[in-house]
Design a protein around this motif. Structure first.
Motif, PDB file in Angstrom:
ATOM      1  N   LEU A 159       8.103  -4.582   5.390  1.00 58.31           N
ATOM      2  CA  LEU A 159       7.242  -5.767   5.451  1.00 58.31           C
ATOM      3  C   LEU A 159       7.028  -6.207   6.894  1.00 58.31           C
ATOM      4  CD1 LEU A 159       5.783  -8.171   3.980  1.00 58.31           C
ATOM      5  CD2 LEU A 159       8.017  -9.302   3.905  1.00 58.31           C
ATOM      6  N   ALA A 173       3.163  -3.788  -3.739  1.00 59.23           N
ATOM      7  CA  ALA A 173       3.714  -4.988  -3.098  1.00 59.23           C
ATOM      8  C   ALA A 173       4.808  -5.564  -3.985  1.00 59.23           C
ATOM      9  CB  ALA A 173       2.619  -6.026  -2.864  1.00 59.23           C
ATOM     10  N   GLY A 202      13.247 -10.771  -6.695  1.00 57.83           N
ATOM     11  CA  GLY A 202      12.713  -9.848  -5.693  1.00 57.83           C
ATOM     12  C   GLY A 202      13.674  -8.772  -5.231  1.00 57.83           C
ATOM     13  N   TYR A 219       6.491  -9.084  -5.520  1.00 57.39           N
ATOM     14  CA  TYR A 219       6.295 -10.518  -5.780  1.00 57.39           C
ATOM     15  C   TYR A 219       7.572 -11.220  -5.339  1.00 57.39           C
ATOM     16  CZ  TYR A 219       5.754 -14.803  -8.677  1.00 57.39           C
ATOM     17  OH  TYR A 219       5.676 -16.102  -9.136  1.00 57.39           O
ATOM     18  N   ASP A 220       7.499 -11.953  -4.245  1.00 58.53           N
ATOM     19  CA  ASP A 220       8.712 -12.477  -3.614  1.00 58.53           C
ATOM     20  C   ASP A 220       9.484 -13.446  -4.511  1.00 58.53           C
ATOM     21  OD1 ASP A 220      10.473 -12.539  -1.398  1.00 58.53           O
ATOM     22  OD2 ASP A 220       9.661 -14.472  -0.801  1.00 58.53           O
ATOM     23  N   SER A 240      12.364  -4.451  -5.468  1.00 60.03           N
ATOM     24  CA  SER A 240      12.339  -3.600  -4.275  1.00 60.03           C
ATOM     25  C   SER A 240      12.831  -2.187  -4.583  1.00 60.03           C
ATOM     26  CB  SER A 240      13.188  -4.231  -3.163  1.00 60.03           C
ATOM     27  OG  SER A 240      12.726  -5.536  -2.867  1.00 60.03           O
ATOM     28  N   ARG A 258      16.049  -3.799  -1.097  1.00 62.64           N
ATOM     29  CA  ARG A 258      15.460  -5.064  -0.661  1.00 62.64           C
ATOM     30  C   ARG A 258      15.415  -5.131   0.870  1.00 62.64           C
ATOM     31  NH1 ARG A 258      12.205  -9.408  -2.232  1.00 62.64           N
ATOM     32  NH2 ARG A 258      12.692 -11.197  -0.920  1.00 62.64           N
ATOM     33  N   LYS A 262       2.169  -6.237   1.794  1.00 59.41           N
ATOM     34  CA  LYS A 262       3.350  -5.734   1.086  1.00 59.41           C
ATOM     35  C   LYS A 262       4.073  -6.809   0.275  1.00 59.41           C
ATOM     36  CE  LYS A 262       4.403  -1.632   3.798  1.00 59.41           C
ATOM     37  NZ  LYS A 262       4.104  -0.726   2.677  1.00 59.41           N
ATOM     38  N   VAL A 263       3.625  -8.068   0.394  1.00 57.30           N
ATOM     39  CA  VAL A 263       4.268  -9.155  -0.350  1.00 57.30           C
ATOM     40  C   VAL A 263       3.213  -9.958  -1.098  1.00 57.30           C
ATOM     41  CG1 VAL A 263       4.196 -10.765   1.609  1.00 57.30           C
ATOM     42  CG2 VAL A 263       5.943 -11.053  -0.161  1.00 57.30           C
ATOM     43  N   TRP A 312      12.749  -2.760   2.101  1.00 54.66           N
ATOM     44  CA  TRP A 312      11.429  -3.372   1.932  1.00 54.66           C
ATOM     45  C   TRP A 312      11.195  -4.487   2.963  1.00 54.66           C
ATOM     46  CZ3 TRP A 312      10.343  -8.482   0.384  1.00 54.66           C
ATOM     47  CH2 TRP A 312       8.978  -8.748   0.219  1.00 54.66           C
ATOM     48  N   ASN A 313      12.224  -5.271   3.249  1.00 56.84           N
ATOM     49  CA  ASN A 313      12.103  -6.332   4.259  1.00 56.84           C
ATOM     50  C   ASN A 313      11.656  -5.761   5.602  1.00 56.84           C
ATOM     51  OD1 ASN A 313      12.858  -9.355   4.190  1.00 56.84           O
ATOM     52  ND2 ASN A 313      14.183  -8.472   2.628  1.00 56.84           N
ATOM     53  N   VAL A 344      11.653 -14.492   1.567  1.00 54.63           N
ATOM     54  CA  VAL A 344      11.544 -13.786   2.850  1.00 54.63           C
ATOM     55  C   VAL A 344      11.421 -14.760   4.021  1.00 54.63           C
ATOM     56  CG1 VAL A 344      10.540 -11.661   1.932  1.00 54.63           C
ATOM     57  CG2 VAL A 344       9.036 -13.537   2.594  1.00 54.63           C
TER      58      VAL A 344
END
Length: 282
Positions: free
Chosen positions: A113, A263, A244, A265-266, A248, A106, A157-158, A109-110, A72
């Motif tokens: 975040l 959350a 990741g 896990y990146d 998502s 994804r 969230k991450v 979710w980004n 991210v």
């Protein structure tokens, strides 16, 4: 008046009806699967939904200087890049991808975040859109006016490797892995060189493919039932996968099921499985 979404998932019929709404931004979030045959990329003979703007996960919206894929971006960098795509504070964003539902969550979710909630994923993506003979076009360059999007980072969230190490021994947290069962149990080779096989200790297998049917996400009630079976009395969920991306998808499913304390896990398994001295289960 700006359109406000009531759900993180919309149907192709809904999108067709709202395709020309003023504050709608449609993002093509397609990437190829890491397990795909490289000679048969999804980019070949590329088509997109009419009016879609390409959201480049790999080269623009990930930290390409990071050690692991799809890392991210810092909030200030994400903010500028989102503005360059024309995203405003009052935009209504719909994400989709060519594979149905693979990489678009994804992007959802980004944005979550980064504190942006007026965003949803297109259920069934481009395949379901084409099934209905809705308008498509070849990719084109858009003249985009810079937006006024503001990032409001939500760090809960991450998760990072240090968080996951602690979570392994926390009875209130469950780690769910979106990879295939073969990769989870080490019977299938990891697609990335130098990444060990297996899974994070005390994690559970929940392949992202098992929460979809015929290219669509399972119903809210079905998703609730699946999560109830793995959560038990746990208070928090951490989702992992290869890098990741499909974690998502699980995050989106959790949101639709009404869960909030989750959350991603990146670094996911690529980071865990290539880092020395971390415990691995088979």
């Amino acid at each position: 008046m700006s359109m406000v979404l009531k759900s993180s998932l919309v149907s192709v019929d809904w999108l067709y009806t709202h395709l020309n709404d003023n504050n709608l931004i449609l993002l093509d979030c397609t990437i190829s699967k890491v397990t795909a045959n490289k000679s048969h990329s999804v980019i070949k003979n590329k088509q997109c939904i009419k009016g879609a703007v390409f959201f480049d996960i790999k080269n623009v919206f990930s930290d390409i200087s990071a050690e692991f894929p799809n890392t991210v971006l810092p909030p200030n960098v994400f903010e500028k890049k989102a503005q360059n795509l024309g995203v405003n504070k009052d935009s209504c964003i719909i994400c989709y991808d060519d594979l149905g539902m693979y990489s678009s969550p994804r992007v959802w979710w980004n944005f979550k975040l980064m504190g942006f909630d007026n965003i949803a994923v297109l259920d069934g993506g481009l395949p379901k859109w084409k099934e209905n003979n809705y308008p498509i076009e070849k990719p084109r360059k858009h003249q985009l006016k810079k937006g006024n999007f503001i990032a409001r980072y939500h760090p809960k969230k991450v998760k990072f490797t240090s968080d996951v190490i602690e979570a392994i021994h926390n009875d209130n947290i469950i780690i769910a892995d979106a990879r295939s069962k073969g990769r989870f149990y080490g019977s299938a080779t990891e697609p990335r060189k130098g990444v060990k096989s297996g899974h994070i200790p005390n994690s559970v297998s929940l392949p992202y493919s098992e929460i979809q049917k015929d290219g669509l996400l399972l119903s809210k009630e079905e998703l609730k039932s699946i999560f109830n079976q793995i959560i038990l009395k746990k208070e928090e969920l951490i989702f992992s996968c290869g890098t990741g991306i499909t974690a998502s998808v699980l995050a989106l499913a959790a949101e639709i099921a009404g869960l909030k304390n989750y959350a991603v896990y990146d670094g996911s398994w690529t980071e865990w499985g290539s880092t020395n001295n971390l415990p691995i289960a088979l």
